[in-house]
Design a protein around this motif. Structure first.
Motif, PDB file in Angstrom:
ATOM      1  N   LYS B 110       1.053  -1.188   0.275  1.00 51.41           N
ATOM      2  CA  LYS B 110       0.313   0.143   0.265  1.00 51.41           C
ATOM      3  C   LYS B 110       0.555   0.695   0.155  1.00 51.41           C
ATOM      4  O   LYS B 110       2.051   1.067   0.636  1.00 51.41           O
ATOM      5  N   LEU B 111       0.425   2.387  -0.741  1.00 47.69           N
ATOM      6  CA  LEU B 111       0.950   3.530  -0.144  1.00 47.69           C
ATOM      7  C   LEU B 111       1.517   3.852   1.475  1.00 47.69           C
ATOM      8  O   LEU B 111       0.381   3.453   1.777  1.00 47.69           O
ATOM      9  N   THR B 112       2.673   4.371   1.196  1.00 46.05           N
ATOM     10  CA  THR B 112       3.376   4.488   3.034  1.00 46.05           C
ATOM     11  C   THR B 112       2.114   6.116   2.882  1.00 46.05           C
ATOM     12  O   THR B 112       1.069   6.105   2.443  1.00 46.05           O
ATOM     13  N   ASN B 113       1.993   5.848   4.333  1.00 39.59           N
ATOM     14  CA  ASN B 113       1.702   6.857   5.227  1.00 39.59           C
ATOM     15  C   ASN B 113       1.758   8.171   4.940  1.00 39.59           C
ATOM     16  O   ASN B 113       0.518   9.326   4.049  1.00 39.59           O
ATOM     17  N   HIS B 114       2.444   9.060   4.206  1.00 39.55           N
ATOM     18  CA  HIS B 114       3.107  11.120   3.879  1.00 39.55           C
ATOM     19  C   HIS B 114       2.874  10.379   2.206  1.00 39.55           C
ATOM     20  O   HIS B 114       2.453  11.609   2.101  1.00 39.55           O
ATOM     21  N   LYS B 115       3.058   9.980   1.692  1.00 43.22           N
ATOM     22  CA  LYS B 115       2.394   9.739   0.068  1.00 43.22           C
ATOM     23  C   LYS B 115       0.810   9.423   0.196  1.00 43.22           C
ATOM     24  O   LYS B 115       0.136  10.310  -0.764  1.00 43.22           O
ATOM     25  N   VAL B 116      -0.594   9.235   0.764  1.00 43.13           N
ATOM     26  CA  VAL B 116      -1.448  10.188   1.688  1.00 43.13           C
ATOM     27  C   VAL B 116      -1.770  11.109   2.394  1.00 43.13           C
ATOM     28  O   VAL B 116      -2.827  11.511   1.657  1.00 43.13           O
ATOM     29  N   TYR B 117      -1.080  11.223   2.980  1.00 41.36           N
ATOM     30  CA  TYR B 117      -1.520  12.236   4.457  1.00 41.36           C
ATOM     31  C   TYR B 117      -0.507  13.344   3.841  1.00 41.36           C
ATOM     32  O   TYR B 117      -0.918  14.465   4.689  1.00 41.36           O
ATOM     33  N   GLY B 118       0.387  13.140   3.256  1.00 38.44           N
ATOM     34  CA  GLY B 118       1.099  14.371   3.786  1.00 38.44           C
ATOM     35  C   GLY B 118       2.199  13.990   4.691  1.00 38.44           C
ATOM     36  O   GLY B 118       2.335  13.545   5.777  1.00 38.44           O
ATOM     37  N   ASP B 119       3.288  14.969   4.954  1.00 33.75           N
ATOM     38  CA  ASP B 119       4.699  14.666   5.646  1.00 33.75           C
ATOM     39  C   ASP B 119       4.767  15.150   6.863  1.00 33.75           C
ATOM     40  O   ASP B 119       4.906  14.385   7.887  1.00 33.75           O
ATOM     41  N   ASP B 120       3.613  16.396   6.778  1.00 38.66           N
ATOM     42  CA  ASP B 120       3.027  16.784   8.011  1.00 38.66           C
ATOM     43  C   ASP B 120       2.506  15.547   8.807  1.00 38.66           C
ATOM     44  O   ASP B 120       2.694  15.226  10.136  1.00 38.66           O
ATOM     45  N   VAL B 121       1.098  15.410   8.556  1.00 34.32           N
ATOM     46  CA  VAL B 121       0.321  14.426   9.323  1.00 34.32           C
ATOM     47  C   VAL B 121       1.102  13.039   9.441  1.00 34.32           C
ATOM     48  O   VAL B 121       1.152  12.690  10.338  1.00 34.32           O
ATOM     49  N   ALA B 122       2.060  12.766   8.787  1.00 30.95           N
ATOM     50  CA  ALA B 122       2.616  11.295   8.765  1.00 30.95           C
ATOM     51  C   ALA B 122       3.503  11.270   9.838  1.00 30.95           C
ATOM     52  O   ALA B 122       4.093  10.965  10.621  1.00 30.95           O
ATOM     53  N   ILE B 123       4.081  12.749   9.956  1.00 27.77           N
ATOM     54  CA  ILE B 123       5.242  12.497  11.605  1.00 27.77           C
ATOM     55  C   ILE B 123       4.884  12.728  12.427  1.00 27.77           C
ATOM     56  O   ILE B 123       4.155  12.215  13.436  1.00 27.77           O
ATOM     57  N   LEU B 124       3.647  13.578  12.578  1.00 32.24           N
ATOM     58  CA  LEU B 124       2.124  13.709  13.558  1.00 32.24           C
ATOM     59  C   LEU B 124       1.593  12.464  14.118  1.00 32.24           C
ATOM     60  O   LEU B 124       1.179  12.311  15.607  1.00 32.24           O
ATOM     61  N   ALA B 125       1.577  11.239  12.584  1.00 31.22           N
ATOM     62  CA  ALA B 125       0.490   9.903  13.167  1.00 31.22           C
ATOM     63  C   ALA B 125       1.893   8.935  14.145  1.00 31.22           C
ATOM     64  O   ALA B 125       1.390   8.311  14.905  1.00 31.22           O
ATOM     65  N   GLY B 126       2.828   9.652  13.320  1.00 28.49           N
ATOM     66  CA  GLY B 126       3.690   8.417  14.440  1.00 28.49           C
ATOM     67  C   GLY B 126       3.510   8.898  15.306  1.00 28.49           C
ATOM     68  O   GLY B 126       3.462   8.195  16.377  1.00 28.49           O
ATOM     69  N   ASP B 127       3.861  10.572  15.801  1.00 30.50           N
ATOM     70  CA  ASP B 127       3.841  11.513  17.018  1.00 30.50           C
ATOM     71  C   ASP B 127       2.656  10.248  18.359  1.00 30.50           C
ATOM     72  O   ASP B 127       2.600  10.210  19.040  1.00 30.50           O
TER      73      ASP B 127
END
Lengths: 307, 307
Positions: B110-127
């Motif tokens: 599947k597409l990685t998180n940041h490819k779907v939601y953007g780098d900013d949201v992917a960083i925050l989703a991890g946090d």
């Protein structure tokens, strides 16, 4: 410092907030310095320490220590949690400053973490600080029942996650460049980005000391009120303070067309609202009596600060 | 599955690992699905759920559940920690995939998180996932003394931070593009990037069930051994498996000129070393008797898996 009527005994009049804050800051910075030793792989520990020891008011740890003492505990009981709060706060600053987020080059007058160590190490330094915060509370706290520590872990986790800081940051990012942000949205951003961690700081101090549910409720409302006031004052200072005093790019909100309290309310009404929040915060402290002096003074300080 | 001599009673011979893993995976995925409801701001919860529910073997939570049962506890006691382990693992995958890190577009097909939601949201989703993991253990675990939960919090924090996952990732980043990585450095990377969280998964299962210090030591060595074997097999599969089976870009390590065990030892010696580690891991389980069947079978599975 202005001493209000219910705190004007000769002894209390001598309470000097700036000395109190300076002592608290020194205590916290010594503890932070000891909390994280550099070992292999050095680069990540250096990056974590670079931002953790980059100064700042240390307001969150000081609030935690002050509340723990006010609630009948000791500063020693609260010191590991105080350090953990600063680790979490530092993580949020490192990640917020990243190019993918706010893209800031300077923080507290120093280059931001990613400008020194690179985006990759900055992301990992934040992750490392966040994970270490929880480990540090669990391992380093002495003389506090495990049940209370678990409550602190739960509160801290909630304050940082999607129900707190992270959620506020997401709405902030979504609101960027929009000129029609509602008061509700702006308040959501700040109650989550700023007030949630301040609340965790104050409430965890109470939990560590074994405060009652009623006291925890008061501490929570005190903290939410000063948290929102803190942000309103931040918005005001962004307009009125010079870059030199602030150590970051002043007027940045205006340039970014960011919705702020002054942009919604104007400067004067913003100041009035901040003062009302501080009064409401201080009213919550009345049952704690004279031992609430530090928290009362910190509330005053938040609206009076110039940086 | 091969049944070795000490586990060949009629009852044990019926143990079917693939059914056991499928049941564990289903249990964990139902729990994960319930652990995180979508609320405002929806985007961050969707991003967190996107990666948390993206499949995978769920090996860490299954190890935690299996070890808790083996040590005399119940799966119910371990389920919140099991979910937390997967939240932490997911955080590390989201952040590792970012452009500032490994820059991967696909993960588990599947597409990685940041490819779907953007780098900013992917960083925050991890946090958000990392913070929620600790909150979740503290709030959701029932029937376990608080002292044990604090130990789990401490172990998990250590496994993720600079002394674990984050430290391993930093050395991995520093080693990229270097052809002269030593065996010591490669082993440091993998004992920290992979084995540390596997160890936390196994050991926390034991802690939750009240295992003795001697048992915790055995569990820790079992997990370190299977963790390193897991990584050696990963390196082998990167060379031998096709992209279709793996769901990620095969041969990627070779193209990136990454040091791997096969590049240092060759394929045959790598397989031999992985098998030795699995034998050593299984030897640690002998005092647990027949109840160690799942952990024994998982160890076998790690060297035999094709994906």
């Amino acid at each position: 410092m202005v001493i209000t009527d219910d705190r004007n005994s000769p002894h209390e009049a001598q309470f000097d907030l700036s000395t109190y804050l300076a002592e608290g800051k020194a205590l916290v910075e010594t503890a932070l310095d000891r909390s994280l030793e550099i070992t292999y792989p050095e680069r990540i520990y250096e990056a974590m320490r670079y931002s953790l020891l980059a100064g700042g008011k240390r307001l969150r740890p000081i609030l935690c220590l002050a509340t723990c003492e006010m609630s009948g505990g000791t500063r020693e009981m609260a010191l590991p949690t105080a350090c953990a709060l600063e680790m979490v706060h530092t993580m949020s600053l490192i990640h917020d400053d990243l190019p993918a987020m706010d893209n800031d080059d300077y923080r507290r007058g120093k280059l931001t973490n990613h400008k020194v160590y690179g985006d990759d190490v900055a992301i990992l330094a934040g992750d490392g600080l966040l994970a270490y915060a929880f480990e540090y509370i669990a391992v380093e706290t002495k003389g506090v029942p495990a049940e209370r520590l678990l409550q602190v872990v739960a509160r801290l986790g909630r304050a940082v996650g999607a129900a707190g800081l992270v959620g506020g940051q997401v709405v902030d990012l979504e609101s960027e460049g929009k000129s029609d942000i509602s008061l509700e949205t702006l308040t959501f951003i700040h109650t989550h980005k700023t007030a949630a961690l301040l609340e965790a700081s104050v409430v965890s101090g109470g939990i560590l000391a074994g405060a009652s549910q009623e006291e925890i409720g008061r501490l929570s409302r005190y903290a939410q009120n000063i948290g929102l006031a803190f942000q309103i004052v931040d918005d005001i200072l962004d307009i009125t303070a010079s870059q030199e005093v602030l150590g970051k790019t002043a007027g940045k909100d205006l340039k970014a067309q960011k919705a702020t309290y002054p942009s919604l309310w104007g400067l004067e009404e913003s100041k009035r609202q901040a003062e009302q929040l501080i009064e409401a915060a201080q009213a919550e402290l009345s049952p704690f009596g004279p031992s609430a002096r530090p928290l009362n003074a910190i509330a005053d300080f938040i609206v009076r600060r110039q940086y």
